[in-house]
Design an enzyme around this catalytic site. Sequence first.
Site, short mmCIF file in Angstrom:
data_model
loop_
_atom_site.label_atom_id
_atom_site.label_comp_id
_atom_site.label_asym_id
_atom_site.label_seq_id
_atom_site.Cartn_x
_atom_site.Cartn_y
_atom_site.Cartn_z
N ARG A 1 0.82 -1.21 0.00
CA ARG A 1 0.00 0.00 0.00
C ARG A 1 0.86 1.26 0.00
O ARG A 1 0.50 2.26 -0.63
CB ARG A 1 -0.96 -0.01 1.19
CG ARG A 1 -1.90 1.19 1.19
CD ARG A 1 -2.95 1.11 2.27
NE ARG A 1 -4.00 0.18 1.89
CZ ARG A 1 -4.30 -0.93 2.55
NH1 ARG A 1 -3.62 -1.25 3.63
NH2 ARG A 1 -5.25 -1.73 2.15
N ALA A 2 1.98 1.22 0.69
CA ALA A 2 2.84 2.40 0.75
C ALA A 2 3.35 2.79 -0.64
O ALA A 2 3.39 3.98 -0.99
CB ALA A 2 4.02 2.14 1.69
#
Length: 674
Positions: free
Chosen positions: A275-276
Amino acid sequence: MSTPFPFTAVVGQDDLRLALLLNAVSPAVGGVLVRGEKGTAKSTAVRALSALLPEVAVVPGCRFSCDPGSPDPGCPDGPHEAGTGTGRPARMVELPVGASEDRLVGALDIERALAEGVKAFEPGLLADAHRGILYVDEVNLLHDHLVDLLLDAAAMGASYVEREGVSVRHAARFLLVGTMNPEEGELRPQLLDRFGLTVEVAASREPDQRVEVVRRRLAYDDDPAGFAARWAGEEAAVRARIVAARALLPSVRLGDGALRQIAATCAAFEVDGMRADIVMARTATALAAWAGRTEVLAEDVRQAALLALPHRRRRNPFDAPGLDEDKLDETLEEFGGGGDGTDDDPDPDPGPDGPGGGGRPPQDGPDEGSPAGDVPAQGEPAENGKTPAGQGPEQSPVRAAEPFRTRTLSVPGIGEGAAGRRSRARTEHGRTTGSRRPRGSLTKLHLAATVQAAAPHQRARGRSGPGLVVRRDDLRQATREGREGNLVLFVVDASGSMAARQRMGAVKGAVLSLLLDAYQRRDKVGLVTFRGSAAEVALPPTSSVDAAAARLESLPTGGRTPLAAGLLKAHEVLRVERLRDPARRALVVVVTDGRATGGAEPVALAGRAAGLLAAGQVASVVVDCESGPVRLGLAGRLAGELGGAAVALDELRADSIAGLVRDVQGTSTSRRAA
């Protein structure tokens, strides 16, 4: 409707304003978490953002804000035909921390659903926030069951309401914005990761800037409409820039070089999952669009990392969020240069809006008989060479030993406190154990009990068809058993007898381990220390275990051992907390070697203080810190007077605590039976 404080009139807080504007440009960034001390314009800036957002086109009469260009085929108010809609301002919906589940997701009329078979649905806050902003002030205080619902909606882009086989689904895509004061507790890791960006805010220490903050606030309070009118030009300019950036966003190119920098940065800082990387890519693209560019540069990647990574690299709640900027620059330099979409020069000529032509939001517009153990170790001078009267030399704080994993210490019996993960309790969520008549609105239907209550009256009510005739008096609420959070109050001996460097480090490591467990169990924690001639509340009961850890780390030692004062101070803290939160049960953890010095008959006085806690039916544990070949067994005697259990410091590990919990429960049960 009150006039909001203008967004462009907020003084300073550049990172906060930039993060909010990037989400206005690209809602796919995923929202913002704003962390900071109270009184730093967190809520003011968030509430002001909604006035800058462009209008939203909606289907006329749809309670779920369907887009007329592509209406939701499953909308409860549908089906809608595609066509032109009406415009309305973008909404900012506030979720109170004490909201009910029905208020968040909406409610079904169970009585009509059972009797008539119709889905009578009243939308909740998630429906109101669709295609807008969902704002949660003090998001770290949100109850766990509401956090779970938010996580589901954020993951699926839809909200589901299901009651005994009757279900309603509607779209729920919103920009999640939360503010919090870290002193009041941390967020669950799952919810923390759902926020695309995070910013830390603090009040300026510059006198001129503080003067300007006060001046603008007073002017706004005196005449909100007039103050807003003076900033209307700046507001219109930012609104137009957001519209232009949104239009440019699809044309922004994220080259392979920038993608390599993003991937390398996330790998270098060991963030979990992917997700980052995705959030960084979207943020860097939004930064380029905000700057009026169609290509992502290295400075966009750097700024995106500073906003998207700090809250994702924490390994436990005691880690301070943040990023090593030197390491970030080294990583970007190593993987930059020569790739598409990157810039070899990390600091190009600044444009009118800062580096890269717009990496920042618009700037401000216009204007006693002491045992040998109580003698401190030699070579530890008191601070400034002075010694407080009656305390003896104070030693500098020692570092805590490495924390370890513990088993759960639970309070015996069944409580009714706030939802958590420690002790058994009657809650709104959990295993169904029975039924009762609802008090107030029905939230969890017990279907079998409801049918059983209605069945004997069907003939008298004139039932003639297949439907069940149900009345309000027939409805039954399910009673459920789950887990609650407790107040874990640590009473720590900081006297000279505990001052041996190795032993005090081990003591702090043990307490730190129990604090980590309290964080995971959603408890409140408090810290009482005693040394010299008195006891003090080092930390009043709070949900912030990292605040407790910070106080513990800086705890000095030295002086006599006023054990009775520590126990009496704990009794006072519990008395006050019981008035504030009567449903929350307490567990007292006394960390001491059991010695008591100072005053007349200190041991007898400590025994009477322990009896006062025991008379209040307070569950307690004594962590015995006595060391050396000759042991007096004073901590074990204290545990007996408290009606609790004792465990040696060097046995305070997971396997030992399992037996300790049984001792605590067995002792308390025997005491109540007596």
